[in-house]
Design an enzyme around this catalytic site. Structure first.
Site: not given
Ligand code: GLU
Length: 509
Positions: A266-268
């Site tokens: 994920s972008k996180r």
């Protein structure tokens, strides 16, 4: 250009920036199309207006262009099966939805969201196995199967909001083949009466996707694993629309996992560990938050493509480096695995390093010149090429060229205190002062001769080379890093070398 019936599509929704997983899907479709002389189609799936994000479509186009993944048909390319934006095909979806209602494979449903909530609550309280709208529950709801025709027409004519739902058959065992996963089996009782057409007059993803794949004569649907749960429904839709014999082949690509292998990338994950998950930088138009991209982080598109190819596909050999053309040649959908593929950010850098090393010094200079220009530094192409030649071995990202070479363009602003403490002794300024006088005599001022001068000087003084070479490096670079110090001196030239030595003697003392 197409020589075969292979037609594949990349069908992104412009709901945000394209994640690297999306680019991987586009890449595998592209490779498959090119390998078989087929057609690669871009279709924009923009029927969910609530999720539309300004700038996302352009971002998708720009990113794929940066990667070198060109389309044969699409929004800008045109083609015989357009329009290629779903929002421009609305009439078509309504026609098919209405046709399905007429043929009894779909129906109108008038239930309000409160009524739907009440249904779910009731089923939950009854601890029913089935908690969705389907053959068991639809009989108790407000739809064209329970209301008489007159009532249905009255409601529609009065403009009452309604949706069109798929009438999922009861108790039917279905088997759908997936090229990567084999047979996917399901009983229709586990599925629900999905909404095909929404009250806003637009189709849902499922209807639009199936209709378009059929209308656009798509032969192979290659997409992410997140769509696997929709496969049985899509299969049923093909059947219901009478296209059961012309179904495309399906291939659901494996997930890309985060570096820990625990969950989808994920972008996180990228933010936490400091690597990009988007091909290009993206600024969220609402929050203003900016996410880094591979492009701006100093990756070469050919490296990025190579990294993506290995997320799910494996040629079954030791070889890891493939250009796009070589990938087209080697790619085989049957060598795509179903297990999630772990993303390794260090390996990604390694790939980039390999491609940077293969670039000519001139090409690297071309990539590096804008970085210099941004810093207000003027240097000739030839000089920058030579610098690139000297440092490329140590560089993993284009931006790192600067970190490895700044001293070729500006004198040290400070001196690494640890190095100074270790290598700069009380007698160092005296030694450097004398060496400077020897260097001043040197003509031509070339690396070999500089080295020889230092060697003769240290022999004469009966000291180790390091006692002079390291302080010389500190004087020129400011710290202990960089390529061969004699080469650095040659590049800087006699005057600048002498100037920096004098500056170090003055400043360090
Ligand atoms: N619009 C879908 C997406 O955004 C496409 C899924 C498919 O390829 O069927 O991923």
């Amino acid at each position: 250009m197409a020589q075969s019936d292979v037609r594949v599509r990349f069908a992104p929704s412009p709901t945000g920036p394209l994640h690297m997983g999306g680019v991987r899907t586009a890449l595998f479709n592209f490779l498959f199309a090119r390998k078989y002389g087929g057609t690669f189609v871009l279709r924009i799936e923009d029927t969910d207006q609530t999720r539309y994000v300004e700038g996302a479509e352009q971002y998708i186009m720009d990113s794929l262009q940066w990667c070198g993944l060109g389309f044969d048909e699409g929004v800008y390319e045109g083609g015989d099966y357009g329009p290629y934006r779903q929002s421009e095909r609305q009439k078509l979806y309504r026609q098919y939805a209405e046709k399905m209602v007429r043929e009894g494979t779909a129906y109108y449903a008038f239930d309000t969201s409160q009524e739907l909530d009440a249904m779910r609550k009731r089923l939950k309280e009854q601890k029913s196995d089935i908690q969705h709208y389907n053959a068991v529950t639809r009989g108790a709801m407000k739809n064209s199967l329970t209301l008489d025709e007159e009532e249905v027409n009255r409601r529609i004519n009065e403009g009452a909001p309604y949706v069109i739902r798929f009438k999922m058959p009861e108790e039917q065992h279905i088997t759908v083949n997936d090229r990567i996963r084999g047979e996917v089996e399901v009983n229709t009782n586990q599925l629900d009466d999905k909404v095909l057409f929404k009250s806003d007059g637009l189709p849902t993803y499922h209807l639009a996707n199936v209709v378009d794949d059929h209308e656009m004569k798509i032969s192979h649907v290659i997409r992410g694993e997140e769509w696997l749960p929709s496969l049985p429904l899509h299969f049923m839709l093909y059947e219901a629309l009478g296209w059961g014999n012309e179904m495309p082949e399906f291939a659901h690509l494996p997930l890309i996992l985060n570096p820990d292998g625990k969950g989808k990338l994920s972008k996180r994950d990228g933010q936490k560990k400091g690597f990009p998950v988007f091909p290009m930088q993206w600024t969220d138009p609402e929050s203003g938050e900016t996410f880094p991209g591979y492009k701006e982080s100093g990756y070469l598109p050919e490296a990025f493509i190579n990294i993506l190819a290995f997320l799910g596909w494996n040629p079954g050999t030791e070889r890891e480096l493939y250009t796009l053309d070589q990938l087209i040649e080697a790619f085989d959908l049957d060598q795509v695995g179903k297990a999630g593929s772990k993303f390794d950010p260090d390996k990604a850098k390694w790939f980039n390093h390999q491609y940077l090393m293969e670039k000519s010094d001139n090409d690297l200079a071309e990539l590096f010149m804008p970085v210099l220009r941004e810093k207000g530094i003027e240097a000739s192409r030839e000089y920058v090429s030579q610098v690139c030649h000297l440092v490329k071995e140590r560089v993993y990202l284009i931006g790192e060229i600067w970190e490895q070479s700044y001293f070729f363009f500006q004198p040290p602003r400070e001196y690494d205190s640890k190095m100074v403490k270790k290598k700069w002794k009380a007698h160092t300024p005296g030694l450097l002062g004398e060496l400077k006088d020897h260097l001043t005599q040197l003509e031509p001022f070339e690396a070999e001769a500089i080295k020889q001068t230092v060697q003769e000087f240290t022999q004469e003084k009966e000291i180790g080379m390091g006692q002079v070479m390291l302080p010389l490096r500190i004087s020129l670079v400011g710290t202990g890093m960089g390529p061969d110090v004699a080469q650095i001196a040659e590049m800087l030239g006699k005057q600048e070398t002498i100037r920096r030595v004098e500056q170090a003697i003055r400043n360090i003392g």
